[in-house]
Design a protein around this motif. Sequence first.
Motif, short mmCIF file in Angstrom:
data_model
loop_
_atom_site.label_atom_id
_atom_site.label_comp_id
_atom_site.label_asym_id
_atom_site.label_seq_id
_atom_site.Cartn_x
_atom_site.Cartn_y
_atom_site.Cartn_z
N ASN A 585 0.83 -1.21 0.00
CA ASN A 585 0.00 0.00 0.00
C ASN A 585 0.87 1.26 0.00
OD1 ASN A 585 -2.31 -1.56 0.07
ND2 ASN A 585 -2.47 -1.51 2.30
N ALA A 586 1.92 1.24 0.82
CA ALA A 586 2.79 2.41 0.88
C ALA A 586 3.55 2.60 -0.42
CB ALA A 586 3.77 2.25 2.05
N THR A 592 3.53 5.53 -7.61
CA THR A 592 2.56 5.86 -8.66
C THR A 592 2.39 7.36 -8.82
OG1 THR A 592 0.76 5.65 -7.06
CG2 THR A 592 1.30 3.72 -8.41
N SER A 593 3.27 8.14 -8.25
CA SER A 593 3.18 9.60 -8.37
C SER A 593 4.57 10.18 -8.34
CB SER A 593 2.33 10.19 -7.24
OG SER A 593 2.35 11.61 -7.29
N LYS A 611 13.80 5.42 -4.47
CA LYS A 611 14.81 4.35 -4.61
C LYS A 611 14.64 3.31 -3.51
CE LYS A 611 18.85 5.57 -5.86
NZ LYS A 611 20.20 6.17 -5.86
N ALA A 612 14.39 3.77 -2.28
CA ALA A 612 14.16 2.82 -1.20
C ALA A 612 12.91 1.99 -1.48
CB ALA A 612 14.02 3.58 0.13
N CYS A 613 11.88 2.62 -2.01
CA CYS A 613 10.67 1.87 -2.35
C CYS A 613 10.93 0.86 -3.46
CB CYS A 613 9.57 2.85 -2.78
SG CYS A 613 8.98 3.93 -1.46
N VAL A 614 11.78 1.21 -4.41
CA VAL A 614 12.13 0.26 -5.47
C VAL A 614 12.85 -0.94 -4.87
CG1 VAL A 614 13.53 -0.06 -7.54
CG2 VAL A 614 12.17 2.01 -7.27
N LEU A 660 2.02 -2.35 -10.29
CA LEU A 660 2.82 -1.31 -9.64
C LEU A 660 4.19 -1.19 -10.30
CD1 LEU A 660 3.41 0.72 -7.38
CD2 LEU A 660 4.04 -1.22 -5.92
N LEU A 661 4.79 -2.31 -10.64
CA LEU A 661 6.10 -2.28 -11.29
C LEU A 661 6.04 -1.54 -12.62
CD1 LEU A 661 9.07 -3.27 -11.39
CD2 LEU A 661 8.22 -5.36 -12.47
N GLN A 662 5.01 -1.78 -13.39
CA GLN A 662 4.90 -1.12 -14.69
C GLN A 662 4.59 0.37 -14.53
OE1 GLN A 662 3.05 -3.71 -17.95
NE2 GLN A 662 2.19 -4.63 -16.11
N LYS A 663 3.73 0.71 -13.60
CA LYS A 663 3.44 2.12 -13.37
C LYS A 663 4.68 2.87 -12.91
CE LYS A 663 -1.46 1.53 -12.18
NZ LYS A 663 -2.48 1.66 -11.11
N ALA A 664 5.42 2.27 -11.99
CA ALA A 664 6.64 2.92 -11.50
C ALA A 664 7.64 3.10 -12.63
CB ALA A 664 7.24 2.08 -10.37
N LEU A 665 7.76 2.11 -13.48
CA LEU A 665 8.69 2.22 -14.60
C LEU A 665 8.24 3.29 -15.58
CD1 LEU A 665 11.24 1.10 -15.92
CD2 LEU A 665 9.84 -0.62 -17.03
#
Length: 1522
Positions: A585-586, A592-593, A611-614, A660-665
Motif C-alpha cells: 500500500n505504501a 505511482t506519483s 529508490k528505497a521503495c524500489v 505497480l512495477l509497470q506504473k513505476a517504470l
Amino acid sequence: MYAEWASLQDEIHYDKGNQSVLHKFPDTVGRDVACTVVKPIAQNLSISASNGDPSTLDGDKDVKWTMEVLCYGLGLPLGELNTIKDCVNIYCEWLTALVTPKPCVPRSIVDDPNPYAQVILHHLLNLFKPRSGAGVDPVNKQAMLCHRVLRTIETVAKESSILSRDTWTVLLKFLLAANDSLLSPPTEKDDIGDNLCERVLSVLFGIWLVACTKCFPSPSLWKTFRNMSQSWRHHEGLVLQWHKVNFALTSRLLRIMHGPDYPELVIIENDDVQIIPEGMTNECIAQTWFRFLHIIQNPVDLCHPEIISQTQLFLQYALNNEAVVEPSHHECLQKLPSIFHKAMKGVSVMVNSFLGVPQTVKSESRTSGSQSAGGKLATPSTPPGQRKPGGNPIAVLAGSLAQRASKEAKAAALKSVVVVPIEETAVLSLDARCAFAPTRPHCNSILHLFSAWLFDAALAGVKLYGCHAAPVKAQRRTSSFIESKHSSVSVEQTAAEPVIIYDNTYETGRAEACGTLCRIFSAHKTGEDIQTVYYSRFYIIMFYGLQTEENTISGEVLSNLLFNSCDLLRVDLAGIQILVPYFLNALELILTSNTPHFRLCDQIPYVELRKACVHLLLSMLCLPLHFKDLEIKDIMSNPDSEEEQRSISFISLKVRIIDLLQKALFLETDSTNTQMLLGGLMLVVQDLATSEQAEQITLQPQQDISDTDVHADMSGTSVNTSSTDSSYQDTSYHRLHHHPKDQDTAYGLFGQATSLVCNRLMSSWISDLNTALAAIELLAGLAKVSIKPPNLLMCKRTVKWICDFIANQCNRHAQHHTRDLHSVIVATFKCLQLWLVEHSCLLYDKDCLHIVLEVVELGISGSKSQLIRIRYIYLLLKVKVGDNHIMKTKLDKESKSVAMVTKNRVSDPPKFKGDKQLMPASMRVKDAAEAVLTCIIDQVGAFPPPCGPESLFSLLDERSLLKYAKGSALPEHGTPFRYYVIDNSIIVGLLEQPLGNIEDPLPTVTALIRGPFGRHAWTMQLRHAPRAQKISSRAHLFEPSRPVPQDNVGIKHNVKHRFYPESVDKIPTCKADESIPTLESLVTEKEKPEIDLIKGFIEKQVIFEKDLAEHSRKEKEKTAYPNPETECKQPQITQEYQTARLFLSHYGFLSLEALKEPANSSLPPDLVMLDTTNTAMFTDMESLDSIPSRDNDTVHIFYVKPGQRTLSDIINNVTSHSRVQPQFLEFLHSLGWPVDVRRHAGWTGHISTSWKIIDSDDVDEDDYQTGTGGSIYDGRQQVLYWADVSSEVAFIVPSPDATHLRQNSCSDSEKSPTRSIGNDKFESFVTKPKSLGLDASKINQVRSTRESPSSPPEIPSNTGSRGKRYGRQLGQMVGPDTKIFVVWLESFEDHENFPLGDIQTITSTGQEHLSQKQSEKDIYIIFIHALQNGLFRIHMQGHEKNVTKMTMAIPLVDGMVVSRRTLGTLVRQTSINICRRKRLESETYQPPHVRRKLQIQDIVNKYRCKMTEAEFFTALFQDVPK
C-alpha cells in the motif's frame, strides 16, 4: 537500578549549610556588615593588590567568623554586585589551597583545606540562586560570577590530589544543588537559568566524570543525580550534554568491546577539551557508561508535557500565574518536540555505533531562545556513512533521522509549538550508506538496551487499537533496560475508536525512533534469533507507521520507515511477510506519483525515497509465485471493526505487484531507479514464464485479427496489416496501448513489458546512456524468454521498434554523436541479432525483413536507399498500464518537437550501393551492422550449427582434410593447398585432391574459407546431374549399349549419284556457257599423247578402286558384327583437373581487373596468391584460427561456509556434495551444461585448453569424479558451458587439485626455456591435434621467435621506439580484463570478509597478457545468499579501478530477491551484460570479426606473392604436389 538506595534529594533541598548568622538580623545590618568586612579582605588578595600579602586571619575562629559574613554576602541582592564579586574572589582564592595555596589564603585553611572547602561550597550555593525582579544586565553580571566559580571548581576537581571522599561528595551535591536551583523552575526569557544552562550542566557532567575516575560516586549520589535531572528535562541543554557524554563513553566502550578495528564513533569537539579524563579504567568506563545512559530516565517522557511539568515549581508557577491554566501549558514546554527529537536522534547515533556504522559527530551547543523561529528541527535520518556530503560540517547527531516539515504542515500540526531550527543539514543517499560491521552485537543485545525507549517513542501520539495496547502499570518505567518491556507510557489505548488518530506534534522524534528500529532489525544476522516480543512490538509499529489513509498517514514516519527498511524483506525476519500488504500500500502511494502527497523530511529527497521503495519492491517480486496460495494472516487490523476481515493470499498480490512495477517504470525519471525497475521487470517476466513452463501450462491467448494475420504470415504470405502502405502504421506508437487481455500470464506480461520498454526507450531514455543500455539488456533478455504460444505479433513489433531506435540514434545531429551514443547503437545491434536468431520466423515476413535489412544498410553505409520523411509536431504515446488507467507522455527534447520518422516503401526506387557515399556513424557501428548481416545469412534459422553451439567454426582444418585426401604429398614437398585472398578479407585455401569419401571422378575442390566471421569448409563438384537423383556420375560416362540388329534391312535402291540435277540437261545453252572452252579444243597434236596417258591412268585407277571395293565388301561380309576396328569407343575418363582455376573462374574471381593493383592505393588487388613456401604463414594461420568468432567470458564460482576467510577453506568446500547446500548444485546446473574440456571445441575458461579437440584415441577413458560439490567443473575434466550466437561463457568451480596443478604448471613454465621454431612450423601445423587455435605456449613461442624473412622481430615495448610495428597484436584489441566471481554464502555477513586478493591468484584465464594494462582489472562479485523462505538474496559488489559512466548491468540488482527458477538464468545474463558493458566502454576492444579481419590483412601484407597478370596465370596452371 538504585531501588535499595536512598536518594539525597531531600537532604540537598533542606540543607542549611548555606545559611549565615547574619540572616537572623535585619537585611540592613547584614548588608552593612558584609560590605564593611569583605572590602578590606578583598583588597588583601593578590588579584587586587600589587603584591600578595599574607592573610591577617590567624586562627580558626577568625576564618569561621569571616566565612559567616562571606556566606551572607554571596546572597545579597544584585544591587550590591561589588560586594558579591569580592566574596566570590575571596572564596575562589581560598579554594586554591586544594591545589597550590597562595599567600593570601589563611594558614588554617592551608593546613586542612578539605573541611573549609566543604563549607565554602555550601556558601557558594547562594550565588546560584535566582534573584527575582533583577534586570538583564545584573543577571548577566551574576552569570559572569557564576562562570568564575565554575572555572575554579573545575580546576580544583581536575588538578587537586588531596580531595577527600567527603569533599567529593559535597562538591557533587553542590553541583546538583546549583543545577537544580537554576534549571528546575520553568524557563523564563533572559533569566539566570537560561544563561547558565549549558555551562552549569557541562561542569556537572564533566566533574562527575572526573569523580568517576578519582572517587567513584556512591549509588545514592547516582540516584540523586537521576531523580533531580527529571526536573531539568525541559531544557534542551540537558539532552545535548547527555548525548555529548554518552557519545564519548560509547566511543571508548566500543574500542574496549570490539577492538581498534571496529568502526569508530569520531567526536569533533568545539573547544578541544577531552571529555573522558585520562586514567579511567575499562571497568570504570563500562560502569559510567551504563549509569549515564539512564541518567535522565526515560527520554520518551519528553513527548508528554504533562509528565515533564509534574514538578513542584511548575505547579507553583501555574498557581501564581493566571495566564497558565495547566502546568503543561507553560511556554517553555513548547520546545519539547525539538528536545524529544534530539533525544531520539542521540539514541539513534548510539544504536548506529553498536551496529558498526562509521560516524563522525560534532558537539552541538544549545541554540539560544533568541534564535527560535517557526521552522521545524531538521536532522538526518541515517548514519553519516549513508548520506551524501553536504556543504557544511555535519551537525552533532549526524547519524540520525532528519525531518523538516513544510510551512503548511507546521501550521496544521504544530500550532502552538515554538521549534528551533539548526544551521546545517545533510542530504541522505542510499548509495552512500555503509554496511553494518560483521562483528556487530546481536539484535537482541541492542534491543535489550534501547528497545523500550524506541518502541515507546515510535508510537508517540498514536492511539492504538485495544488489542494492540498493553495495560499501563502503576509504576512507570524509568529505564529502557530494567523495567518491563510491555508497559508503554507513550501509548494511549482505545478500544472504542476503530479509526487511528495521530497527534503529529512529536512526529519528527517518532520518525527518528521508527527509522532506528528499522535499522536494528535490518542488521539481523544469518541464523540469529530475536525474541518474539520484539518481533511483535516492531510489527505493530510498522503497521501504524505504514498507514496510507488520509486521516491516519504520518508523512515523516512513513518516509523514514521506508527509507530505512530496504533490507527488511531480505534478512530472514520471522513473520515479516505479514507486513507485505501494508508495504505494498505504501509503495503504491509513492511509486505511482512523481510528487509526494504527504510531508517529507528535507534530508530525504523524493528520489532517494523512491529508490528505497524500489528496493522494497524488488524484494517482494517473487513472493506471489513462490508462496502462491499461502494466506497472509492478518493480525494487525482492528478486530472490533465491523468490516469483515478478508483473507489475502500471496498469489492475489501478483497482479498488484506487476501493475505497480509497470506504473513505476512508466513514471520514473531517475536513471538509477529506472535501471533497478528494468531489472525487476526482467525478473518478473522470467519468473512467470518459467513457472508456467514448469507447470506445463499452455495458455491460448485471445486471438485478434492481428494475431491471426501473423500466424498466416508465417506460412508464407504477408500480413494484411503489414502491406506496403500500412506496415508502418500498424506498428506506430498510437497503437501501443493494445495489450492481450490476460495480463497476469507470461504471454500478456511479455507483450506489456516489450511495449512499455520500447515506448520509454523511444521517448524518454533515448539520451540516457545507462538507462538505454539497461533497456537494451532487458530486451535482449526478453528475446530468450520462452513463451508458449509465442507472442509473434509483439515480437515483430519489438524488432521494428529496435530498428527505429537505431535509425533515430544514427540520424541525430552531429553534436550528439559521441562514443557513448555509438556504444548504445552497437549494443542495440547486438540485441537485434539475438531477436532475429531466437525468432527466426520473423524474417519470413517481407516487411520485417525489409526493415531489418534497411537498418543494417544504414549502419554500414550511413544512409538508407529509400527515404520518405514525415514530420510530426509531437508524438503522443499511450500505454495501458492498468485497468481503466491511461497514461500519456511526450517525446523528450532529444526526439524534439519535430521528430523525423523514417518510413519506407518497397515500391520506392532504391539508391544503389555504388551511387552512395559510405559515411557510417562510426566504424564501431559499421562493424556491428556487418555482424548482424552476417548473422542473418549464416545463423538465423540455422543456430545451433550441426556441431553444436560450442563452435560457429567448421571443426575441419588442413590436417583433418589431408588425413582423408587422396594423394601422397609430404610436408617437405610443399603443401597441396593453394591459398588465395579475396578482397583483402577472405583467405581461401583450395585443395584440388578429392577426399577419400568421394568416389565420383568429377572435378572436385575442397575450400577452407577463413574470413572475419570464422572458418568454413566447403566441398564443390562440377556435376552433370543434381545429387537428388542419387545416380553416380560414372553412369553417365560409360559406353551406351548398342541396339540389336534387325533382320529386315529394307529395300536397297540403286541410285546413280549426280553432281547436278537432271533438269540441268534440259536447259538450252547460251554463249555464256561456251565462254569457257573445252579441254579438247585447247589440246594440240603434240600434247594429245600426254592427255591420252592421263586418261589411261584414270581408267586404271577406277578399275582398281572398284576391285578393291568389291574385295572389301566380300571381306566385310565375312567379318563378325560389329567390327571392333570400326566400332565407336568412349574416350578415357579424365582423372586430373585444375579445379582451383575452375573455382576462381566460375565464381567470377578470376579476371584481369581483379589482378591489377588499385591506383593510388596501398591495398592489394582483389585477388592475391599467398606464398605457401614460407612456413611462417602456417603459424600465422593458426594464430588467425585462435581468434574466436564470439566474445568469450569466464565466471568463477565459490562456496563460502560461515566464518571462512581463507582461500584453502573456501575451495575445499566443493570437494564433496555433503559440504554444500543442495540448492547450490541445482544452481550450478542451471548456469549451463557440462562439457569435457578434451572434447570441447569452444571456450573452456583457460586459453590452454580452449578451441581444440583431442582425438578420442588420445583421451584416457578415466571415470569422472562423483559425489563432488561442484569441483568436477574445475577445468581439468569438465566445465559448465553456455553459448549463444554472440557470446560463450565458461563457468568454473575452482578446486584444490586444479589450483595446485595450475600453480605447478606456472612454475614449470617459468623454469623451462623457450623453444625456437624453425622449419618444423608446417610440420606441427599438419600433425597437431584437431584444433581451432594454438596452445598458449605455441603463441608465446611464435611471438618470441619469428624466423621468417617476412616476419621481422617485434620491437620491444620498453625501448620507446616509435618505429613501425609489423602486424597487429591481439593484446591491443581484446579489451579489458574483467573478472566475475559468483560467491554462494551460507552466512550473508561473510561477504565483508571474502579474500578477494587470494582468489585472484587462482582465476587466471591465460588471456591476462593480452590486456593492455594487466594491473587495471575490474572485478565484479555476485554474492548469493539462500534465505530461509527458499528465495535468494543478491548482493552486487564492484571493484573498479577506473570509475566510469557505466554502472553495473542488469537484470540482477543489489539487494534483489530472486527465485530458484530464475537464479541461474539471471546470474548468467548479468555476467554477460557486465562484460559487454566493459567492452563497450573500453577503447582497446575490437569485436572478434574485426580482429580476424585485421589478422587476415596482416597475413596478406606478409605473405602475398607480388606477380604480374602473366605470372599469376602461369602459376595458376602449374600443378601442385599431389
